[in-house]
Motif scaffolding. Sequence first.
Motif, PDB file in Angstrom:
ATOM      1  N   THR A 103      -0.690  11.808   1.941  1.00 32.06           N
ATOM      2  CA  THR A 103      -1.333  11.584   0.590  1.00 32.06           C
ATOM      3  C   THR A 103      -0.286  10.353   0.290  1.00 32.06           C
ATOM      4  O   THR A 103       0.717  10.678   0.133  1.00 32.06           O
ATOM      5  CB  THR A 103      -1.368  12.621  -0.263  1.00 32.06           C
ATOM      6  N   ALA A 123      -9.243   8.466   4.215  1.00 29.55           N
ATOM      7  CA  ALA A 123      -9.914   8.186   3.464  1.00 29.55           C
ATOM      8  C   ALA A 123      -9.060   7.302   2.373  1.00 29.55           C
ATOM      9  O   ALA A 123      -7.950   7.453   2.133  1.00 29.55           O
ATOM     10  CB  ALA A 123     -10.210   9.308   2.432  1.00 29.55           C
ATOM     11  N   ARG A 140      -4.887  10.465   3.032  1.00 31.47           N
ATOM     12  CA  ARG A 140      -5.752   9.885   1.892  1.00 31.47           C
ATOM     13  C   ARG A 140      -4.641   8.844   1.401  1.00 31.47           C
ATOM     14  O   ARG A 140      -3.598   8.993   1.125  1.00 31.47           O
ATOM     15  CB  ARG A 140      -5.759  10.921   0.742  1.00 31.47           C
ATOM     16  N   SER A 164      -4.918   6.378  -1.915  1.00 26.13           N
ATOM     17  CA  SER A 164      -5.581   6.224  -3.025  1.00 26.13           C
ATOM     18  C   SER A 164      -4.960   5.267  -4.050  1.00 26.13           C
ATOM     19  O   SER A 164      -3.695   5.507  -4.401  1.00 26.13           O
ATOM     20  CB  SER A 164      -5.744   7.525  -3.974  1.00 26.13           C
ATOM     21  N   ASN A 167      -3.137  19.029   1.450  1.00 28.16           N
ATOM     22  CA  ASN A 167      -3.102  17.838   1.962  1.00 28.16           C
ATOM     23  C   ASN A 167      -2.384  17.669   3.538  1.00 28.16           C
ATOM     24  O   ASN A 167      -1.896  18.807   3.852  1.00 28.16           O
ATOM     25  CB  ASN A 167      -2.587  16.443   1.127  1.00 28.16           C
ATOM     26  N   ASN A 218      -6.090  15.934   6.674  1.00 29.65           N
ATOM     27  CA  ASN A 218      -6.701  14.919   6.121  1.00 29.65           C
ATOM     28  C   ASN A 218      -5.580  13.929   5.450  1.00 29.65           C
ATOM     29  O   ASN A 218      -4.503  14.202   4.964  1.00 29.65           O
ATOM     30  CB  ASN A 218      -7.398  15.555   4.677  1.00 29.65           C
ATOM     31  N   ASP A 268     -10.950  16.409  -4.556  1.00 30.10           N
ATOM     32  CA  ASP A 268     -11.304  16.055  -3.186  1.00 30.10           C
ATOM     33  C   ASP A 268     -11.285  17.335  -2.327  1.00 30.10           C
ATOM     34  O   ASP A 268     -10.073  18.223  -2.510  1.00 30.10           O
ATOM     35  CB  ASP A 268      -9.840  15.275  -2.825  1.00 30.10           C
ATOM     36  N   GLU A 297      -6.544  17.402  -5.658  1.00 30.94           N
ATOM     37  CA  GLU A 297      -6.403  17.142  -4.294  1.00 30.94           C
ATOM     38  C   GLU A 297      -6.498  18.581  -3.702  1.00 30.94           C
ATOM     39  O   GLU A 297      -5.184  19.269  -3.517  1.00 30.94           O
ATOM     40  CB  GLU A 297      -5.550  16.264  -3.556  1.00 30.94           C
TER      41      GLU A 297
END
Length: 447
Positions: A268, A214, A242, A244, A265, A240, A204, A234
């Motif tokens: 996350t 995301a 994220r 997941s 990051n 950012n 990523d 990542e």
Amino acid sequence: MGSEQQYIQLYEQCRGMICNHSAEALNLVRDKAFEDFKRQGFPTRKVERYKYSDMQRLFEPDLGLNLNRLDIPVNPYDAFRCDVPNLSTSLYFVVNDQFYDKALPKSHLPEGVIVDSLCKVAASQPQLIAKYYSRIARTDEDAVTALNTMLAQDGLLVYVPKGVIVDRTIQVINILRADVDLMVNRRVLIIVESGAEIKLLFCDHTADDRHFLATQVIEAYVEENAALELYCLEETHNKNNRVSNLYIEQQAMSRVHHNIITLHNGFTRNRTDLLLTGEGAECWLHGCVIADKSQHVDNNTLIDHQAARCTSHELYKYVLDEQATGAFAGKVLVRHDAQKTVSEETNQNLCATKEARMFTQPMLEIYADDVKCSHGSTVGQLNDAALFYMQQRGISLSEARLLLQTAFANQVIDKINLVPLRDRLHYLIDKRFRGELNKCEGCKLCR
């Protein structure tokens, strides 16, 4: 209702557009996902699996979405040139949440193997996608999975037919690219049929200095006597965010190696669910987190032993500096019929400053009586005696701290089977602790 209201209104107003730019197999489950999302809403911290991450706040910003599937100008080969030396891969790109088909690897895949756009394959082989899509990624159990399922318009399909062994590693670069703050909803479907084997490396990256959010849902089906190695790396930036969710179903005698590495990051949150449904299945689940500044990394795992004679190995390590926060909650569930289960779960954490915070919760839930299971966690700081010992031998305090942190993290990296990738990560982790640029020489993201 809180921050989810904007997504409810978005779906009600743009459902036609979303469906028109997708495929029937994806659209078939979209309305149910929407109803599930409306019913649940984003989880609060009172929900056990989300107690360490504020999802309401994460989804509050009003971000753009490319629902009309407009082309975003980008040459991924210009934006990303970070190869893993000595690792021969077939290189594919996903730009935001869309498979990039303008430049494909020259190397040919074994006969029958598919690495392609989820929508494209759904148009030609709808029965294949409909058989697997959204089966284990249940929208009635997780609001983020429901949100992703109702908004995702394309994704990546990796299909390996029965008995086929893919020798060359498949490397997928996820690039976030936008001129405005953007939300993307990425979808991945992995099917490894009986006796097949494949190695996947997902990386990523961000190509622009924008705020990104995301969501990602990965479904992986590993059938009888099949093998999957899945490595996720990542390296983004502090703007950012994220979320997941990875769901893996393993059948009898299957083998799964999953390594997830977070080097850079902003926010996350990773959920990993492994379902061991057939006898003799074995999984290795490893994670490494390096975070500083105000970064936040939350890993939540569930290993569900549903069949007898299965084995699971789990090791997560965190190194937190400055005001970073980390969280690990791992549950191993051994059901009544899962006799002869062997499971070990370990979470070890290093807080380099007094301001860093780590929350850890390893759990065992056992309903069988003939098992061998263990779990444990530690949270600590650098060993003063070791630092003193190294300084007495001419090593500066800063270098001694770096060496101890690197050695701590490398215990997870050493679990990686791909030797070139292992060597590359040793190098990147050393650079990360030294505060140097995390990208490779020649990469435009460094400039």
